[in-house]
Design a protein around this motif. Structure first.
Motif, PDB file in Angstrom:
ATOM      1  N   GLU A  42     -40.373  12.068 -31.999  1.00  0.00           N
ATOM      2  CA  GLU A  42     -39.534  11.788 -30.829  1.00  0.00           C
ATOM      3  C   GLU A  42     -40.400  11.675 -29.568  1.00  0.00           C
ATOM      4  O   GLU A  42     -40.194  10.785 -28.731  1.00  0.00           O
ATOM      5  N   ILE A  43     -41.383  12.557 -29.442  1.00  0.00           N
ATOM      6  CA  ILE A  43     -42.311  12.482 -28.312  1.00  0.00           C
ATOM      7  C   ILE A  43     -43.065  11.149 -28.355  1.00  0.00           C
ATOM      8  O   ILE A  43     -43.209  10.474 -27.330  1.00  0.00           O
ATOM      9  N   ALA A  44     -43.532  10.762 -29.527  1.00  0.00           N
ATOM     10  CA  ALA A  44     -44.250   9.496 -29.678  1.00  0.00           C
ATOM     11  C   ALA A  44     -43.361   8.310 -29.290  1.00  0.00           C
ATOM     12  O   ALA A  44     -43.804   7.409 -28.576  1.00  0.00           O
ATOM     13  N   ASP A  45     -42.121   8.331 -29.750  1.00  0.00           N
ATOM     14  CA  ASP A  45     -41.192   7.240 -29.418  1.00  0.00           C
ATOM     15  C   ASP A  45     -41.003   7.118 -27.908  1.00  0.00           C
ATOM     16  O   ASP A  45     -40.985   6.018 -27.357  1.00  0.00           O
ATOM     17  N   ARG A  46     -40.882   8.253 -27.236  1.00  0.00           N
ATOM     18  CA  ARG A  46     -40.703   8.229 -25.774  1.00  0.00           C
ATOM     19  C   ARG A  46     -41.958   7.728 -25.068  1.00  0.00           C
ATOM     20  O   ARG A  46     -41.877   6.983 -24.090  1.00  0.00           O
ATOM     21  N   MET A  47     -43.123   8.156 -25.552  1.00  0.00           N
ATOM     22  CA  MET A  47     -44.376   7.680 -24.956  1.00  0.00           C
ATOM     23  C   MET A  47     -44.530   6.176 -25.135  1.00  0.00           C
ATOM     24  O   MET A  47     -44.949   5.470 -24.211  1.00  0.00           O
ATOM     25  N   LEU A  48     -44.197   5.688 -26.315  1.00  0.00           N
ATOM     26  CA  LEU A  48     -44.282   4.249 -26.573  1.00  0.00           C
ATOM     27  C   LEU A  48     -43.296   3.483 -25.700  1.00  0.00           C
ATOM     28  O   LEU A  48     -43.634   2.426 -25.155  1.00  0.00           O
TER      29      LEU A  48
END
Length: 132
Positions: A42-48
């Motif tokens: 979820e953190i990765a998705d938000r960063m992307l």
């Protein structure tokens, strides 16, 4: 005035023990669990999303999930500083974006013109050599 000290548990304990007056000045300690692989994704998705980037589906997404599962601490294992850590996600994505830039440059040198979608999409091979 609110003062917050944050850090790894063992280092913070040493800091507090180094000065007897600190314990009374910082009586409240809040410990946070490491992130799960789902939370890291979820953190990765938000960063992307913030970088206007996407993962090719499902292959790059699957590759990232495997990498993130590898940085989640195993029960009973000695935790390293990157385990379950949001910073590890940032490191993986930054390496993948560098790999993507190199790939796109090589393709452009060979005469390929890229679409906007291609410029914003991470492919599975962009995660080669990436780790937390």
């Amino acid at each position: 005035l609110v003062v917050i000290l944050a850090g790894y548990s063992s280092e913070m304990a040493r800091l507090i023990e180094a000065n007897p007056g600190l314990r009374s000045r910082f009586p409240t300690v809040i410990e946070f669990d490491d992130y799960t692989s789902e939370e890291l994704l979820e953190i990765a998705d938000r960063m992307l999303l913030q970088d206007v980037m996407v993962l090719s589906e499902p292959s790059a997404s699957d590759r990232l999930k495997v990498l993130l599962q590898g940085i989640v601490p195993k029960p009973g294992a000695e935790n390293d500083r990157q385990a379950g850590n949001g910073r590890a996600v940032r490191n993986i994505l930054e390496r993948a974006k560098r790999n993507q830039a190199l790939r796109l440059q090589q393709e452009a040198s060979a005469g390929k013109m890229h679409t906007q979608t291609e410029l914003c999409t991470l492919l599975p091979q962009d995660f080669d050599g990436c780790h937390g």
